[in-house]
Design a protein around this motif. Sequence first.
Motif, PDB file in Angstrom:
ATOM      1  N   LYS A 131      -8.955   4.478  -9.582  1.00 11.17           N
ATOM      2  CA  LYS A 131      -8.709   3.134 -10.120  1.00 11.17           C
ATOM      3  C   LYS A 131      -7.596   3.170 -11.158  1.00 11.17           C
ATOM      4  O   LYS A 131      -6.691   2.318 -11.145  1.00 11.17           O
ATOM      5  CB  LYS A 131      -9.990   2.565 -10.732  1.00 11.17           C
TER       6      LYS A 131
ATOM      7  N   ILE B 166       2.429   1.754  -3.563  1.00 12.97           N
ATOM      8  CA  ILE B 166       1.575   2.292  -4.630  1.00 12.97           C
ATOM      9  C   ILE B 166       1.181   3.734  -4.329  1.00 12.97           C
ATOM     10  O   ILE B 166       1.065   4.557  -5.252  1.00 12.97           O
ATOM     11  CB  ILE B 166       0.329   1.420  -4.903  1.00 12.97           C
ATOM     12  N   CYS B 167       1.014   4.085  -3.053  1.00 12.19           N
ATOM     13  CA  CYS B 167       0.716   5.476  -2.714  1.00 12.19           C
ATOM     14  C   CYS B 167       1.891   6.375  -3.086  1.00 12.19           C
ATOM     15  O   CYS B 167       1.695   7.483  -3.596  1.00 12.19           O
ATOM     16  CB  CYS B 167       0.380   5.607  -1.234  1.00 12.19           C
TER      17      CYS B 167
ATOM     18  N   MET C 160      -9.866   3.166  -0.019  1.00 13.57           N
ATOM     19  CA  MET C 160      -9.612   1.917  -0.733  1.00 13.57           C
ATOM     20  C   MET C 160      -9.345   0.807   0.274  1.00 13.57           C
ATOM     21  O   MET C 160      -9.047   1.067   1.448  1.00 13.57           O
ATOM     22  CB  MET C 160      -8.462   2.049  -1.730  1.00 13.57           C
TER      23      MET C 160
ATOM     24  N   CYS D 134      -0.462   7.352   2.329  1.00  9.02           N
ATOM     25  CA  CYS D 134      -1.391   6.353   2.859  1.00  9.02           C
ATOM     26  C   CYS D 134      -1.601   6.566   4.350  1.00  9.02           C
ATOM     27  O   CYS D 134      -0.640   6.798   5.093  1.00  9.02           O
ATOM     28  CB  CYS D 134      -0.829   4.944   2.660  1.00  9.02           C
TER      29      CYS D 134
ATOM     30  N   SER E 165      -9.135  -2.973  -8.441  1.00  9.87           N
ATOM     31  CA  SER E 165      -7.977  -2.748  -9.300  1.00  9.87           C
ATOM     32  C   SER E 165      -7.623  -4.050 -10.011  1.00  9.87           C
ATOM     33  O   SER E 165      -8.261  -5.095  -9.804  1.00  9.87           O
ATOM     34  CB  SER E 165      -6.781  -2.318  -8.442  1.00  9.87           C
TER      35      SER E 165
ATOM     36  N   VAL F 271      -7.200  -4.335  -5.113  1.00 11.42           N
ATOM     37  CA  VAL F 271      -7.520  -3.193  -4.250  1.00 11.42           C
ATOM     38  C   VAL F 271      -8.997  -2.864  -4.437  1.00 11.42           C
ATOM     39  O   VAL F 271      -9.458  -2.654  -5.559  1.00 11.42           O
ATOM     40  CB  VAL F 271      -6.656  -1.973  -4.614  1.00 11.42           C
TER      41      VAL F 271
ATOM     42  N   MET G 163       1.846   7.035  -6.676  1.00 17.98           N
ATOM     43  CA  MET G 163       0.778   7.961  -7.048  1.00 17.98           C
ATOM     44  C   MET G 163       1.051   9.375  -6.550  1.00 17.98           C
ATOM     45  O   MET G 163       0.312  10.303  -6.866  1.00 17.98           O
ATOM     46  CB  MET G 163      -0.566   7.461  -6.497  1.00 17.98           C
TER      47      MET G 163
ATOM     48  N   ALA H 299       0.832  -1.209   0.000  1.00 15.16           N
ATOM     49  CA  ALA H 299       0.000   0.000   0.000  1.00 15.16           C
ATOM     50  C   ALA H 299       0.863   1.254   0.000  1.00 15.16           C
ATOM     51  O   ALA H 299       0.595   2.210  -0.743  1.00 15.16           O
ATOM     52  CB  ALA H 299      -0.937  -0.002   1.210  1.00 15.16           C
TER      53      ALA H 299
ATOM     54  N   LYS I 287      -5.197   5.375 -11.404  1.00 14.65           N
ATOM     55  CA  LYS I 287      -3.937   5.665 -10.712  1.00 14.65           C
ATOM     56  C   LYS I 287      -3.380   4.418 -10.024  1.00 14.65           C
ATOM     57  O   LYS I 287      -2.183   4.139 -10.085  1.00 14.65           O
ATOM     58  CB  LYS I 287      -4.149   6.784  -9.683  1.00 14.65           C
ATOM     59  N   VAL I 288      -4.269   3.666  -9.366  1.00 15.06           N
ATOM     60  CA  VAL I 288      -3.837   2.460  -8.651  1.00 15.06           C
ATOM     61  C   VAL I 288      -3.307   1.423  -9.643  1.00 15.06           C
ATOM     62  O   VAL I 288      -2.249   0.815  -9.418  1.00 15.06           O
ATOM     63  CB  VAL I 288      -4.990   1.885  -7.811  1.00 15.06           C
ATOM     64  N   ASN I 289      -4.030   1.206 -10.737  1.00 15.66           N
ATOM     65  CA  ASN I 289      -3.574   0.229 -11.732  1.00 15.66           C
ATOM     66  C   ASN I 289      -2.218   0.608 -12.311  1.00 15.66           C
ATOM     67  O   ASN I 289      -1.350  -0.254 -12.509  1.00 15.66           O
ATOM     68  CB  ASN I 289      -4.606   0.089 -12.849  1.00 15.66           C
TER      69      ASN I 289
END
Length: 256
Positions: A225, A56-57, A85, A64, A103, A215, A60, A53, A227-229
């Motif tokens: 979504k 990925i934050c 999320m 988190c 995700s 996610v 982005m 987590a 951004k996370v992917n």
Amino acid sequence: MTAFRIAIVAALALTTGGAMAETLKVGIAAEPYPPFTVPDVSGNWSGFEIDFANAICAKMGDTCEITPTSWDGIIPALTSKKIDMIVASMSITEDRMKTIDFSDPYYNTPAVLVGAKDAPDYTGPDQLKGKILGVQTATTHQSYADKHFAGIADIKVYQTQDEANQDLASGRIDYVQADILPMTDYVNTETGKACCRIVGQVEADKAILGNGVGVGLRKGDTALKDKVNKAIADIRADGTYKTINDKYFTFDVFGE
């Protein structure tokens, strides 16, 4: 707004790819789920999904905020915007996709049965005839057991996986069904080594067990979504995912 303040705002926007950084509340299950989420005595969380987590934050450009939430209330917390999320080993299933989005998968592992050390290898549902099977509430494993083992085994539902494991260790139930990774971790503990072993994988049922873990995101939150992917793809490409993976596992948990 003065020219100086405009310049500062513009500079901040540039550092986050044209968008202001956000603080995202990341829902995890409040119950320990090693090696994915583990609290220390001070309430600080670590584990594969905590590192994932945060990674990925960072990709982005966001921060988190880990937000422990009871498992059976984690989807309502997302839909009511108490969290942004879910990163909590939640399988991507058709049933859940009626309520939330997901995700792309970030890991994929099979479901297994764990029994006593002298239990035979699992060969099929009939082996559970007259046995007590423990599953955690509101999980794909409970749904699977209700479909495939109802009327064969006596299914006992627990609030947490730890409670099911404790009853298995004490002999109050005969088997538990759960994901292979935390159960591998459990049978390698001092208690687990003394009592139990993985007896086999259950038969595949993607309609229930899903197509990997993703996610969890609110319906319609397409910007997050996307951004996370992208962040998942980026940490896979630059080696960050492998570094996190190798910290906790001896194989690629990403799966197929």
